[in-house]
Motif scaffolding. Structure first.
Motif, PDB file in Angstrom:
ATOM      1  N   UNK A 102      46.995   6.211  83.110  1.00  0.00           N
ATOM      2  CA  UNK A 102      48.296   6.075  83.761  1.00  0.00           C
ATOM      3  C   UNK A 102      49.368   6.733  82.888  1.00  0.00           C
ATOM      4  N   UNK A 151      53.569   6.841  82.235  1.00  0.00           N
ATOM      5  CA  UNK A 151      54.774   6.061  82.465  1.00  0.00           C
ATOM      6  C   UNK A 151      55.985   6.737  81.836  1.00  0.00           C
ATOM      7  N   UNK A 211      61.794   3.488  82.200  1.00  0.00           N
ATOM      8  CA  UNK A 211      62.427   2.834  83.337  1.00  0.00           C
ATOM      9  C   UNK A 211      61.612   2.855  84.607  1.00  0.00           C
ATOM     10  N   UNK A 212      60.431   3.410  84.545  1.00  0.00           N
ATOM     11  CA  UNK A 212      59.572   3.490  85.724  1.00  0.00           C
ATOM     12  C   UNK A 212      58.272   2.733  85.492  1.00  0.00           C
ATOM     13  N   UNK A 213      57.602   2.393  86.592  1.00  0.00           N
ATOM     14  CA  UNK A 213      56.286   1.792  86.457  1.00  0.00           C
ATOM     15  C   UNK A 213      55.250   2.865  86.182  1.00  0.00           C
ATOM     16  N   UNK A 214      54.097   2.464  85.641  1.00  0.00           N
ATOM     17  CA  UNK A 214      53.024   3.440  85.398  1.00  0.00           C
ATOM     18  C   UNK A 214      52.523   4.028  86.709  1.00  0.00           C
ATOM     19  N   UNK A 255      49.262   6.421  88.385  1.00  0.00           N
ATOM     20  CA  UNK A 255      47.912   6.927  88.132  1.00  0.00           C
ATOM     21  C   UNK A 255      47.937   8.442  87.948  1.00  0.00           C
ATOM     22  N   UNK A 288      41.316   9.548  86.982  1.00  0.00           N
ATOM     23  CA  UNK A 288      40.356   8.481  86.722  1.00  0.00           C
ATOM     24  C   UNK A 288      38.947   9.041  86.742  1.00  0.00           C
ATOM     25  N   UNK A 300      48.715   5.464  79.174  1.00  0.00           N
ATOM     26  CA  UNK A 300      47.868   4.284  79.012  1.00  0.00           C
ATOM     27  C   UNK A 300      46.476   4.578  79.553  1.00  0.00           C
ATOM     28  N   UNK A 310      42.599  -4.342  85.957  1.00  0.00           N
ATOM     29  CA  UNK A 310      42.619  -3.336  84.909  1.00  0.00           C
ATOM     30  C   UNK A 310      42.989  -3.943  83.565  1.00  0.00           C
ATOM     31  N   UNK A 311      42.226  -3.578  82.535  1.00  0.00           N
ATOM     32  CA  UNK A 311      42.561  -3.916  81.167  1.00  0.00           C
ATOM     33  C   UNK A 311      43.111  -2.647  80.537  1.00  0.00           C
ATOM     34  N   UNK A 312      44.338  -2.731  80.031  1.00  0.00           N
ATOM     35  CA  UNK A 312      45.015  -1.556  79.519  1.00  0.00           C
ATOM     36  C   UNK A 312      44.936  -1.448  78.008  1.00  0.00           C
ATOM     37  N   UNK A 313      44.941  -0.200  77.530  1.00  0.00           N
ATOM     38  CA  UNK A 313      45.141   0.058  76.124  1.00  0.00           C
ATOM     39  C   UNK A 313      46.604  -0.141  75.760  1.00  0.00           C
ATOM     40  N   UNK A 314      46.913   0.005  74.467  1.00  0.00           N
ATOM     41  CA  UNK A 314      48.256  -0.285  73.987  1.00  0.00           C
ATOM     42  C   UNK A 314      49.260   0.819  74.280  1.00  0.00           C
ATOM     43  N   UNK A 315      48.787   1.978  74.707  1.00  0.00           N
ATOM     44  CA  UNK A 315      49.691   3.061  75.062  1.00  0.00           C
ATOM     45  C   UNK A 315      49.894   4.065  73.940  1.00  0.00           C
ATOM     46  N   UNK A 373      51.641  -7.884  85.913  1.00  0.00           N
ATOM     47  CA  UNK A 373      51.433  -7.557  84.517  1.00  0.00           C
ATOM     48  C   UNK A 373      52.742  -7.773  83.770  1.00  0.00           C
ATOM     49  N   UNK A 409      51.297  -2.665  75.313  1.00  0.00           N
ATOM     50  CA  UNK A 409      50.574  -2.306  76.521  1.00  0.00           C
ATOM     51  C   UNK A 409      50.863  -3.287  77.633  1.00  0.00           C
ATOM     52  N   UNK A 452      55.247  -1.041  90.824  1.00  0.00           N
ATOM     53  CA  UNK A 452      56.682  -0.999  90.990  1.00  0.00           C
ATOM     54  C   UNK A 452      57.347  -0.626  89.676  1.00  0.00           C
ATOM     55  N   UNK A 453      58.687  -0.555  89.695  1.00  0.00           N
ATOM     56  CA  UNK A 453      59.415  -0.177  88.480  1.00  0.00           C
ATOM     57  C   UNK A 453      59.714  -1.365  87.575  1.00  0.00           C
TER      58      UNK A 453
END
Lengths: 112, 115
Positions: free
Chosen positions: A36, A38, A41-44, A46, A49, A89, A100-105, B35, B42, B107-108
């Motif tokens: 993902x 990001x 100010x925005x969401x991640x 895709x 994959x 991410x 989903x399990x995410x990494x730390x970025x 989340x 993360x 979403x944001x």
């Protein structure tokens, strides 16, 4: 066993360079590995994959390399541009759950 | 307007107050996720809904956190007696179904600041 470890935490490259971001997982039940992107100010969103039955997937300038035996996967950005500057991410999930399990970025800066 | 909508976008509250965060998923998406993203961290899974039921609440940090989803659509995340450590961006995501080929659409977020 649920962790996804991502490195590096931050990365600076020159325009045209090829940043590489790495991730490692432990849970062998994971069968879906997305990346993902990001922006502030925005969401991640895709990006790309991969499933564990292929070793590489390309979409435009973005490539995922997957090593099932090592339980590692990585993102390569070809010909990076300043507009690619963002936080990336990696994530993993078992498709039965969808969680989903995410990494730390990784915060990427591409200098002009 | 096809995206996931979250409101409010920003919320400042005093320690000890209750807050409600709202998520409007993409129409027709049956799966909904919450989340939490703390500064420089993360994304931490909180809860997952399939329709109106929540088969996985394992990420809720304490009993001060709860969430519900009604009509298979809108979801509300409630934090009671907020603490400063609750300050974070709360992100909602939805997907058409669960599993491969049904990516999460985020979403944001709602940026929550507890003073």
């Amino acid at each position: 066993q649920q962790q996804v470890k991502q490195s590096p935490q931050s990365l600076i490259v020159q325009k045209g360079g090829i940043p590489i971001i790495n991730c490692a997982y432990e849970n062998t039940a994971f069968d879906y590995f997305p990346w993902y992107q990001q922006f502030p100010g925005k969401g991640p969103a895709l990006l790309i994959a991969i499933r564990p039955d292929v070793s590489e997937k390309k979409e435009g300038r973005f490539t995922i390399s997957f090593n099932k035996s090592a339980k590692q996967f990585s993102l390569h950005i070809m010909d990076s541009q300043p507009g690619d500057s963002a936080t990336y991410f990696c994530a993993a999930s078992n498709s039965n759950t969808g969680k989903l399990i995410f990494g730390q970025g990784t915060t990427l800066q591409v200098k002009p | 307007g096809a995206g996931v909508s979250q409101s409010p976008s920003n919320k400042v509250t005093e320690k000890g107050k209750d807050v409600e965060l709202r998520c409007d998923p993409i129409s027709g998406h049956t799966a909904l996720y919450w989340y939490r993203q703390s500064l420089g961290q993360g994304l931490e899974f909180l809860i997952y809904f399939q329709g109106n039921s929540a088969p996985d609440k394992s990420g809720l940090p304490s009993d001060r956190f709860s969430a519900e989803r009604t009509g298979g659509s809108v979801s509300t995340l409630t934090i009671q007696r907020t603490q400063q450590e609750d300050s974070a961006v709360y992100l909602c995501a939805s997907s058409l179904a669960q599993g491969w080929g049904s990516p999460l659409h985020f979403g944001n977020g709602t940026r929550l600041t507890v003073t």
